[in-house]
Structures are given as C-alpha cells and as structure tokens.
Scaffold this active site. Structure first.
Site, PDB file in Angstrom:
ATOM      1  N   HIS A 241      43.804  82.634   3.882  1.00 14.82           N
ATOM      2  CA  HIS A 241      44.733  81.513   3.775  1.00 14.82           C
ATOM      3  C   HIS A 241      45.617  81.442   5.014  1.00 14.82           C
ATOM      4  CE1 HIS A 241      43.833  80.268  -0.369  1.00 14.82           C
ATOM      5  NE2 HIS A 241      43.545  81.547  -0.553  1.00 14.82           N
ATOM      6  N   HIS A 242      45.943  80.225   5.402  1.00 18.66           N
ATOM      7  CA  HIS A 242      46.735  79.996   6.606  1.00 18.66           C
ATOM      8  C   HIS A 242      48.190  80.383   6.354  1.00 18.66           C
ATOM      9  CE1 HIS A 242      48.248  78.059  10.204  1.00 18.66           C
ATOM     10  NE2 HIS A 242      47.005  77.732  10.565  1.00 18.66           N
ATOM     11  N   PRO A 243      48.823  81.083   7.302  1.00 15.72           N
ATOM     12  CA  PRO A 243      50.207  81.491   7.075  1.00 15.72           C
ATOM     13  C   PRO A 243      51.232  80.386   7.277  1.00 15.72           C
ATOM     14  CG  PRO A 243      49.464  82.273   9.212  1.00 15.72           C
ATOM     15  CD  PRO A 243      48.261  81.682   8.528  1.00 15.72           C
ATOM     16  N   ALA A 244      50.837  79.230   7.842  1.00 18.71           N
ATOM     17  CA  ALA A 244      51.813  78.186   8.143  1.00 18.71           C
ATOM     18  C   ALA A 244      51.444  76.824   7.587  1.00 18.71           C
ATOM     19  CB  ALA A 244      52.008  78.078   9.667  1.00 18.71           C
TER      20      ALA A 244
END
Length: 397
Positions: A241-244
């Site tokens: 999952h993307h952190p931003a």
C-alpha cells in the site's frame, strides 16, 4: 562467417562500443546501446562473462559446456546484439588488440574495481591519449571516490545499503524481485553515454561518464527520499500500500487479490460509489484523512471485496473509470495479448540453441516499432564467437 563490420541500422548506427563489462549493470547498458543500432564488441576473459555460468536454468543442451554450448538464461537476458571476442588483458598481444579496438571506438564501457584498468596502463588520461573522442562509461558499486569507493558492488548489497530494502516488504526488509540496482545503473549509464556522444558533436572530445549501484538506488528513492530530506520523516516498510495515497494498493477479494489506484479525489468518488462506500464519510473524505485512517479504510474495502470474486471487482472498477488490475505471473504476462501487441517479446535464432524468445526492448520507434529501433536483432553471442572475424578485421585496417 557473416561480415562483422556490417551493423544493423538504428539511431546509433556508426557508433562502435567496446564493452569490457560483465555481470549485469554494464552488459545492460551495452545491450541498450546495441538495441539502438550501435555495434557492440563484448570483450570477455578466457572464462567468459560470469553470468554465462549463473544457472540453472540453462539455454541449450544440458550436457554442453558453459560458453561453448550451454549458457544460462541469465546471460541471455542482457547480451543480445553484441559480438564476442576473448582477450586476456594480462597478455601483451591481447592488450595491443584491445588498444587497436579503442582507437576505432566511440565508447568504452567498464565496471572493473577501481584501479584495475590503471594497473594495465589504461588510465583515463591514457585512454584519451589513444583516442581523444572516446566516451568512457564507468560503473562502480559505491562510487569512484569517497571513503567506501573500494567496495565491490552487487545488487543485493546495494539494495540494502541504498535504503531500497528499508521501504520494501511487510514484516522484514525485502529486496525487489529483479536486480533493480544493476538495471537502473545500466539504464543511467546508457543515457549518460548517449548525452556524451551528443556533446561530442559540439566539442570534438569524449568525456568520462560515471554512475554506481549506490547512486542508481538513491536515484530511485523519489518521494521516499524527499519524505526525509524535506519533511524529516524516515520511511518504513510500505508493503503493498502507498504511504501517501489511499486507497492505493493490493486488496483481497473472495478469490484473488486486485490492485486499485485511487490517485485523485474524483477517482475516489467514482470508486466509493461503485463499491458501495459513502464518499463523504468523514473518515475518508480527503486523501489526507484516508491516509490517516489507512488500516480502517483497507478493512472496509476488503470486507466489501470479500463478497465477490476478483473478476467481478475488476470489471466493475474498470467500467467506473477506476484504475485497477490483477497481479499476473511472469508466464501470464508473456501470454497476454497486450504484451505481445507492444513488441515486448523478441524472437531470435541462435546458432547453437536454435529459436529463442527473450524480453524485447521497451522502446518503440515509428519505423521499427517492435525492435527498439534496430533493423535487425542478433542473439547473445557464444564465447569468442566473433574473435577470428574481429582479429581479421583489425588486421585489414
């Protein structure tokens, strides 16, 4: 034997590359130049490029000898469009042959440890004395100077030392499944060399182009790097999952996982309506709020996705204009009609191994849309396959 002086047409037609590299980063750079039409002469030691023996799996007859009828599929991945000559650079005659090649060359690529070429008289100054127009491309593990310049460079080590593994994985730092440090270094060197060739048209002189596995990994940090340099955040393991950005990642369904990329507020509204979430839920209204409540959002989505198979959600999301996709295995990628439509499979005929299929060039030019810009593609060479012809060519000059 085919006349080795006749190269294929392409954007780099008439560029002669002497490739002293081995393993992957340097050979990748040389192959990229070869794919663009350069004539690449791969100079190998008597035992050949190390990667010829990096198997199994192997190309050809399992009873053959490495380099003489049995090469690894690893070697096949980075050495098309090259000629092979064996030179023992400890021998004066072979070193003289290399010098003759360098007088005629446009580019020299090398990835020896620092000082190796200097010890046989091929310093940068010496190389430019032989050929002032020579572009010299050099790859090291950690850079050509600095306190750790002496260290040998291998992809796994560079991925760890360069921070890439620290943001990859779920429970433990994990390397990328391909040698991305090597590949990125090869790509960086290739584009640096092309820039230096362009500059040479103006200055008349070649210059030295350097990169390293470390530099190439750091160059891949992108937003993970600026999270630290600007915001002072130390990135951690990102998992799938993307952190931003949220939701942006891998989600379980009733069957296989699917990937979803909600890259804007407009896409969020389309996604939420399509799957039955409230787009104005106070927990999820904006990307900032969705990132802050990431685990809660993932749980809500996967609870919905668990009610139907992956194909149902993919069809639904694509119809709603939401970027989504499956996770394909490598064999599935190469069987995929879209992959084949892009010319990403290259068919080659090898003198020993017969018909081969290899991953093709990622570049397409309008007049050669399926070959990376080169009018003819040649299979990876056998060890010293072109040695006799190249010696004869040099003798005739």
């Amino acid at each position: 034997m085919e006349d080795t002086t006749q190269q294929a047409d392409g954007p780099l037609t008439d560029v002669l590359v002497v490739d002293l590299t081995r393993a992957l980063a340097g050979p990748q750079a040389a192959m990229m130049l070869g794919d663009l039409g350069a004539r690449v002469i791969k100079v190998e030691s008597p035992t050949g490029d190390d990667t010829r023996a990096w198997g199994p799996p192997w190309a050809g007859d399992a009873d053959g000898e490495t380099g003489r009828g049995r090469d690894s599929t690893y070697f096949m991945a980075a050495n098309r469009n090259k000629e092979s000559i064996v030179l023992d650079l400890k021998e004066a005659d072979d070193l003289d042959l290399l010098t003759q090649l360098l007088r005629r060359a446009d580019v020299l690529l090398e990835n020896f440890r620092i000082g190796v070429l200097d010890r046989i008289g091929l310093t940068e100054e010496g190389l430019h004395a032989i050929n002032p127009r020579l572009v010299i491309g050099r790859i090291t593990g950690f850079g050509h100077d600095g306190p750790e310049a002496h260290r040998a460079g291998y992809d796994q080590i560079a991925q760890g030392e360069g921070g890439l593994m620290s943001v990859t994985g779920v429970d433990l730092p994990t390397k990328v499944g391909v040698p991305v440090a090597d590949l990125a270094a090869g790509m960086n060197l290739a584009y640096g060399v092309v820039a230096a060739l362009y500059e040479r048209e103006r200055t008349g002189r070649g210059r030295v182009v350097r990169t390293s596995l470390l530099a190439s990994v750091v160059g891949l940090h992108a937003f993970q790097g600026t999270r630290w340099t600007i915001a002072g955040e130390v990135p951690g393991l990102s998992g799938s999952h993307h952190p931003a950005i949220a939701p942006y990642g891998l989600f379980r369904t009733a069957t296989a996982p699917v990937q979803v990329a909600v890259g804007s507020e407009g896409i969020w509204r389309s996604f939420a309506v399509a799957v039955g979430l409230d787009p104005d839920d106070v927990r999820f209204r904006t990307n900032r709020e969705r990132v802050a409540t990431g685990p809660e959002l993932i749980e809500a989505i996967e609870r919905i996705f668990a009610t139907a198979p992956a194909e149902h959600w993919l069809d639904l999301l694509l119809a709603a204009g939401v970027p989504a996709g499956k996770v394909r295995s490598v064999d599935d990628v190469y069987d995929w009609a879209q992959t084949r439509s892009q010319g990403l499979l290259m068919e080659l005929t090898h003198p020993t191994y017969g018909d081969l299929v290899v991953p093709g060039s990622p570049l397409r030019f309008d007049d050669q849309p399926h070959s990376g810009g080169r009018s003819r593609n040649d299979p990876p060479p056998l060890l010293d396959e072109h040695g006799a012809a190249l010696r004869a060519w040099l003798a005739d000059q």
